[in-house]
Design a protein around this motif. Structure first.
Motif, PDB file in Angstrom:
ATOM      1  N   GLY A  89       0.861  -1.324  -0.067  1.00  0.00           N
ATOM      2  CA  GLY A  89       0.093  -0.150  -0.152  1.00  0.00           C
ATOM      3  C   GLY A  89       0.821   1.167   0.037  1.00  0.00           C
ATOM      4  N   PRO A  90       0.134   2.513   0.056  1.00  0.00           N
ATOM      5  CA  PRO A  90       0.986   3.812   0.077  1.00  0.00           C
ATOM      6  C   PRO A  90       1.865   4.006   1.377  1.00  0.00           C
ATOM      7  N   HIS A  91       2.790   4.801   1.143  1.00  0.00           N
ATOM      8  CA  HIS A  91       3.521   5.271   2.278  1.00  0.00           C
ATOM      9  C   HIS A  91       3.307   7.081   2.037  1.00  0.00           C
ATOM     10  N   PRO A  92       2.285   7.308   2.569  1.00  0.00           N
ATOM     11  CA  PRO A  92       2.294   8.701   2.581  1.00  0.00           C
ATOM     12  C   PRO A  92       3.213   9.715   3.533  1.00  0.00           C
ATOM     13  N   ASP A  93       3.898   9.251   4.091  1.00  0.00           N
ATOM     14  CA  ASP A  93       4.744   9.918   5.141  1.00  0.00           C
ATOM     15  C   ASP A  93       6.216   9.896   4.592  1.00  0.00           C
ATOM     16  N   GLU A  94       6.421   9.363   3.581  1.00  0.00           N
ATOM     17  CA  GLU A  94       7.702   9.645   2.801  1.00  0.00           C
ATOM     18  C   GLU A  94       8.121  10.754   2.495  1.00  0.00           C
ATOM     19  N   ARG A  95       9.316  11.214   2.322  1.00  0.00           N
ATOM     20  CA  ARG A  95       9.821  12.557   1.770  1.00  0.00           C
ATOM     21  C   ARG A  95       9.192  12.860   0.131  1.00  0.00           C
ATOM     22  N   PHE A  96       8.888  11.757  -0.502  1.00  0.00           N
ATOM     23  CA  PHE A  96       8.071  11.952  -1.540  1.00  0.00           C
ATOM     24  C   PHE A  96       6.937  10.758  -1.267  1.00  0.00           C
ATOM     25  N   PRO A  97       5.692  11.233  -0.941  1.00  0.00           N
ATOM     26  CA  PRO A  97       4.887  10.305  -0.750  1.00  0.00           C
ATOM     27  C   PRO A  97       4.686   9.363  -1.900  1.00  0.00           C
ATOM     28  N   LEU A  98       4.714   7.980  -1.406  1.00  0.00           N
ATOM     29  CA  LEU A  98       4.956   6.642  -2.164  1.00  0.00           C
ATOM     30  C   LEU A  98       3.501   6.204  -2.510  1.00  0.00           C
ATOM     31  N   PRO A  99       2.909   6.039  -3.759  1.00  0.00           N
ATOM     32  CA  PRO A  99       1.657   5.640  -4.001  1.00  0.00           C
ATOM     33  C   PRO A  99       1.660   3.931  -3.714  1.00  0.00           C
ATOM     34  N   ALA A 100       0.520   3.427  -3.630  1.00  0.00           N
ATOM     35  CA  ALA A 100       0.112   2.026  -3.581  1.00  0.00           C
ATOM     36  C   ALA A 100       0.825   1.499  -4.846  1.00  0.00           C
ATOM     37  N   MET A 101       1.317   0.313  -4.700  1.00  0.00           N
ATOM     38  CA  MET A 101       2.009  -0.441  -5.996  1.00  0.00           C
ATOM     39  C   MET A 101       0.871  -1.173  -6.658  1.00  0.00           C
ATOM     40  N   ASP A 102       0.737  -1.259  -8.026  1.00  0.00           N
ATOM     41  CA  ASP A 102      -0.088  -2.044  -8.715  1.00  0.00           C
ATOM     42  C   ASP A 102       0.441  -3.481  -8.642  1.00  0.00           C
ATOM     43  N   ILE A 103      -0.154  -4.351  -8.028  1.00  0.00           N
ATOM     44  CA  ILE A 103       0.368  -5.659  -7.920  1.00  0.00           C
ATOM     45  C   ILE A 103      -0.526  -6.736  -8.830  1.00  0.00           C
ATOM     46  N   SER A 104      -1.359  -6.206  -9.711  1.00  0.00           N
ATOM     47  CA  SER A 104      -2.169  -7.072 -10.484  1.00  0.00           C
ATOM     48  C   SER A 104      -1.391  -7.869 -11.444  1.00  0.00           C
ATOM     49  N   ARG A 105      -0.214  -7.412 -11.862  1.00  0.00           N
ATOM     50  CA  ARG A 105       0.673  -8.092 -12.959  1.00  0.00           C
ATOM     51  C   ARG A 105       1.835  -8.652 -12.607  1.00  0.00           C
ATOM     52  N   VAL A 106       1.884  -9.175 -10.852  1.00  0.00           N
ATOM     53  CA  VAL A 106       2.909  -9.601 -10.339  1.00  0.00           C
ATOM     54  C   VAL A 106       2.654 -10.906  -9.814  1.00  0.00           C
ATOM     55  N   ASN A 107       3.642 -11.969 -10.212  1.00  0.00           N
ATOM     56  CA  ASN A 107       3.405 -13.308  -9.633  1.00  0.00           C
ATOM     57  C   ASN A 107       3.575 -13.469  -8.156  1.00  0.00           C
ATOM     58  N   PRO A 108       2.521 -14.057  -7.404  1.00  0.00           N
ATOM     59  CA  PRO A 108       2.735 -13.765  -5.973  1.00  0.00           C
ATOM     60  C   PRO A 108       3.856 -14.359  -5.246  1.00  0.00           C
ATOM     61  N   LYS A 109       4.670 -15.117  -5.992  1.00  0.00           N
ATOM     62  CA  LYS A 109       5.850 -15.821  -5.436  1.00  0.00           C
ATOM     63  C   LYS A 109       6.785 -14.795  -5.085  1.00  0.00           C
ATOM     64  N   TYR A 110       7.049 -13.641  -5.723  1.00  0.00           N
ATOM     65  CA  TYR A 110       7.561 -12.665  -5.762  1.00  0.00           C
ATOM     66  C   TYR A 110       7.337 -11.644  -4.729  1.00  0.00           C
ATOM     67  N   PHE A 111       6.348 -11.759  -3.855  1.00  0.00           N
ATOM     68  CA  PHE A 111       5.995 -11.077  -2.867  1.00  0.00           C
ATOM     69  C   PHE A 111       6.783 -11.349  -1.436  1.00  0.00           C
ATOM     70  N   ARG A 112       6.999 -10.237  -0.878  1.00  0.00           N
ATOM     71  CA  ARG A 112       7.830 -10.444   0.367  1.00  0.00           C
ATOM     72  C   ARG A 112       7.164 -11.515   1.418  1.00  0.00           C
ATOM     73  N   GLN A 113       8.012 -12.341   1.889  1.00  0.00           N
ATOM     74  CA  GLN A 113       7.407 -13.534   2.678  1.00  0.00           C
ATOM     75  C   GLN A 113       8.589 -14.428   3.378  1.00  0.00           C
ATOM     76  N   GLN A 114       8.259 -14.553   4.433  1.00  0.00           N
ATOM     77  CA  GLN A 114       9.030 -15.624   5.281  1.00  0.00           C
ATOM     78  C   GLN A 114       9.013 -17.057   4.722  1.00  0.00           C
ATOM     79  N   VAL A 115      10.112 -17.350   4.678  1.00  0.00           N
ATOM     80  CA  VAL A 115      10.433 -18.975   4.388  1.00  0.00           C
ATOM     81  C   VAL A 115      11.387 -19.738   5.131  1.00  0.00           C
ATOM     82  N   ALA A 116      11.106 -21.153   5.085  1.00  0.00           N
ATOM     83  CA  ALA A 116      12.089 -21.970   5.773  1.00  0.00           C
ATOM     84  C   ALA A 116      13.327 -21.884   4.929  1.00  0.00           C
TER      85      ALA A 116
END
Length: 244
Positions: free
Chosen positions: A40-67
């Protein structure tokens, strides 16, 4: 007799109608709400960062904890360029895994280094080779590009040093989230902007970094070794290689 028969037919029709079910429209499955919040967005950044469009991203590349099994100590960053993952070793058989895009410069370094410098909303300056190769694109930035949402390094950058010298290898954000998981024409190692902010907050200057080009990390024998992954909140493209 006819009236009785007609009533019977009407009762039968009503009974069958009551048993019938009406097909409900199937709702199209959207992105996981946890991922939507994570990127989602980071409005408090020096340059407010908008939410990322994740519709075209393979979910395996999302941040996650793994064994993850490794001989590296907790706090080490392991970059698997071949499989497009960056691991932050957490110890006790676990790691935080981030999807990455790897550019030409990112494929030219292998071995160990240290984070020599960290920068929030860094400036970017093209190298002389970049200017000579694409003068129409890069000459105007010979004096450096100011930080901002269109800066190729994104909101954070980690600068790798070896033996006290800058390797010109950077870990940074990107304004092209669709490029994560791919080999890109130039640049070093890029993460989603929200992920580089997360990684930046977890690693201090001096942290050990291991860059693997052809070896598979011990912890995962395939890019999605584990079907046991836990999401954690918290097309090639062109970008210039990261420089000072």
């Amino acid at each position: 007799m006819c009236v009785s028969r007609a009533l019977s037919l009407l009762l039968l029709a009503a009974t069958l109608a009551g048993c019938a079910t009406t097909a409900l429209p199937v709702k199209k499955k959207g992105p996981d709400p946890m991922h939507v919040a994570m990127y989602g967005p980071h409005p408090d950044e020096r340059f407010p960062l908008p939410a990322m469009d994740i519709s075209r991203v393979n979910p395996k590349y999302f941040r996650q904890q793994v064994a993850y099994q490794t001989m590296e100590p907790a706090g080490t960053i392991v970059i698997d360029t071949q499989n497009r993952f960056l691991y932050l070793v957490q110890g006790e058989g676990m790691a935080m895994r981030y999807g990455i895009g790897v550019g030409k410069a990112g494929l030219e370094f292998e071995g160990t280094a240290r984070i020599g410098r960290k920068a929030e909303w860094p400036r970017w300056t093209p190298t002389q080779n970049m200017i000579e190769r694409e003068p129409e694109r890069n000459l105007k930035w010979a004096g450096g590009m100011e930080p901002g949402l269109t800066n190729p390094l994104g909101p954070r950058a980690l600068y790798l040093h070896k033996d006290g010298k800058d390797t010109l290898f950077r870990i940074h954000g990107t304004s092209e989230p669709w490029s994560i998981g791919k080999a890109v024409s130039s640049g070093c190692v890029r993460l989603f902007n929200q992920d580089i902010i997360d990684l930046y907050s977890r690693v201090p200057a001096g942290s050990r970094v291991v860059v693997l080009q052809h070896q598979t990390p011990m912890g995962e024998t395939t890019p999605m070794a584990a079907n046991q992954t836990t999401p954690m909140a918290g097309g090639d493209g062109l970008i210039p290689p990261a420089a000072i």
